[in-house]
Design an enzyme around this catalytic site. Structure first.
Site, PDB file in Angstrom:
ATOM      1  N   GLU A 151       3.432   4.183   4.938  1.00 48.12           N
ATOM      2  CA  GLU A 151       3.707   3.262   3.833  1.00 48.12           C
ATOM      3  C   GLU A 151       2.751   3.466   2.662  1.00 48.12           C
ATOM      4  OE1 GLU A 151       6.230   1.624   3.367  1.00 48.12           O
ATOM      5  OE2 GLU A 151       7.167   1.576   5.336  1.00 48.12           O
ATOM      6  N   ASP A 161      10.603  -3.177  -2.578  1.00 48.11           N
ATOM      7  CA  ASP A 161      10.122  -2.011  -3.315  1.00 48.11           C
ATOM      8  C   ASP A 161      11.114  -1.711  -4.441  1.00 48.11           C
ATOM      9  OD1 ASP A 161      12.314  -0.998  -2.005  1.00 48.11           O
ATOM     10  OD2 ASP A 161      11.408   0.958  -1.666  1.00 48.11           O
ATOM     11  N   TYR A 209       4.310  -5.689  -0.760  1.00 51.44           N
ATOM     12  CA  TYR A 209       5.330  -4.812  -0.180  1.00 51.44           C
ATOM     13  C   TYR A 209       4.875  -4.198   1.142  1.00 51.44           C
ATOM     14  CZ  TYR A 209       7.552  -0.613   1.224  1.00 51.44           C
ATOM     15  OH  TYR A 209       8.127   0.324   2.023  1.00 51.44           O
ATOM     16  N   GLY A 269      -1.928  12.653  -5.145  1.00 49.61           N
ATOM     17  CA  GLY A 269      -2.021  11.758  -6.301  1.00 49.61           C
ATOM     18  C   GLY A 269      -2.426  10.338  -5.955  1.00 49.61           C
TER      19      GLY A 269
END
Length: 395
Positions: A44, A144, A126, A88
């Site tokens: 996640e 999401d 979330y 990232g």
DNA sequence: GACCCGTGGAC
DNA sequence: TGTCCAAGGGT
């Protein structure tokens, strides 16, 4: 076929339709093989703002290197960042590392409710809902971008607000299979109810979909106006010595925080120049700026200084042009990257490296570098190799 | 709510 | 080539 206005009476039928579709069409993804809380949490966090196809490889390698939450908690931060290199949003890696340490400190072990999960660093509304529903069967929503789009279309709502989304998502969650339900809605958004070219013909929810009836599916939710991305230019000091270059670790918290990069200095951007060719305006001053960077690090440069081709790189919020300058230093400069130590920052328990400098070779695979810095390193290596070849041929 | 925070793929 | 944006969180 006219859609049926979506009322709570229809929820059970709608849930069954989507879950049946999910049971039939769900992709075989690595993190769906079991319901280990640590593994689902890793997936996640990695999936935040990141495509499934990109995550899969990182996920497998991550679990090979950090198979359990305690192995991650015990890991060196440099190794954690290296495993995240290229993915990232690097703060996620440090947060996940911190979450593992926090879990290890809990007498109760891994948090089992969305409220407790929410307290872990990097775990927001979330992610807490996703892990709690998938792993522990908590009847809680997980909203999401996919869910937002699906609900916006289902109700033909142009600009769904967070509170509205939370309410709609919460009332729809399947009471018996909350984790599968949340994943099913996301899966639908990723594969059927896509941003462009939604496949309404094959959608199990189309009979209830207000946007499909109105013909507005592709316009829901309404596009947010794109912001102008600023441009920035940076002189990079590529300090070379004995086939190695000097890197500096970037401070945690900011852009590319915790990764290693060439020492840099931002220089004023040329107004109106966005084509990346503006580096010429800097002219020879780039070399002077680079020398200043090196001297600021306590280095004395000598001999010939050469500019490498400019490297353009797009970040999500910044278009950067890097102007690399190769500088030579004499023997004895090794000292700038040694003799450093560790020092408490006086606030938390974390140790902060005092002099985060180190020398690396062109094929170094130990330190985590941002993509653009890797490009510069490669350009330096190629320039150096071609020059050696030229020297060889003259002999 | 606005802004910061990476990267690569699709069109 | 430019644009959008993908299983968001922190501040």
């Amino acid at each position: 076929m006219k859609p049926i206005p979506l009322a709570p009476d229809h929820f059970p039928e709608l849930r069954s339709a989507l879950l049946a579709h999910y049971d039939r069409e769900a992709r075989d993804l690595p993190w769906r093989r079991d319901r280990d809380p640590y593994r689902v949490l890793v997936s996640e966090i990695m999936l935040q703002q990141t495509r499934v196809d990109t995550v899969v490889g990182y996920y497998d390698r991550w679990l090979e290197r950090f198979p359990t939450v305690s192995s991650l908690a015990d890991a060196d931060e440099g190794e954690v960042m290296k495993a995240w290199e290229g993915l990232g949003y690097y703060r996620r890696a440090r947060n996940l590392h911190g979450a593992a340490k926090a879990v290890r400190e809990r007498p109760q072990g891994f948090p089992r409710s969305s409220d407790e999960l929410r307290a872990l660093p990097g775990v927001g509304e979330y992610t807490a809902g996703a892990v709690a529903s998938i792993v522990f069967g908590e009847v809680t929503p997980a909203v999401d971008g996919n869910v937002r789009r699906v609900l916006a279309r289902l109700y033909d709502e142009p600009d769904p607000k967070p509170a509205w989304l939370r309410e709609r998502a919460a009332e729809l969650v399947d009471r018996g299979r909350p984790g599968d339900w949340n994943q099913a809605v996301m899966e639908l958004g990723a594969t059927v109810c896509t941003p462009q070219g939604p496949r309404c013909e094959t959608c199990p929810l189309s009979v209830w979909c207000a946007a499909r009836e109105a013909g507005t599916a592709e316009k829901r939710p309404a596009a947010r106006k794109a912001k102008v991305v600023p441009h920035g230019r940076f002189v990079l000091a590529v300090v070379e010595m004995g086939g190695q270059v000097l890197l500096q670790r970037r401070p945690a918290g900011g852009l590319l925080g915790g990764l290693w990069a060439f020492p840099e200095q931002r220089v004023p951007d040329e107004a109106g120049r966005r084509d990346g060719s503006g580096e010429e305006a800097v002219g020879g001053t780039a070399i002077g700026i680079a020398i200043g960077i090196a001297e600021g690090l306590g280095l004395r440069v000598e001999g010939e200084h050469v500019r490498l081709p400019a490297v353009s790189h797009r970040f999500s919020h910044l278009h950067a042009t890097y102007l690399p300058v190769v500088l030579r230093v004499g023997p004895g400069a090794e000292g700038v990257a040694s003799g450093g130590g560790w020092q408490a920052d006086g606030i938390g328990e974390e140790l902060e490296e005092v002099r985060p400098l180190r020398w690396i070779g062109p094929d170094d695979s130990e330190v985590a570098l941002p993509v653009a810095q890797r490009k510069v390193l490669q350009a330096w290596h190629e320039a150096r190799s071609s020059k050696e070849v030229a020297c060889e041929s003259r002999r």
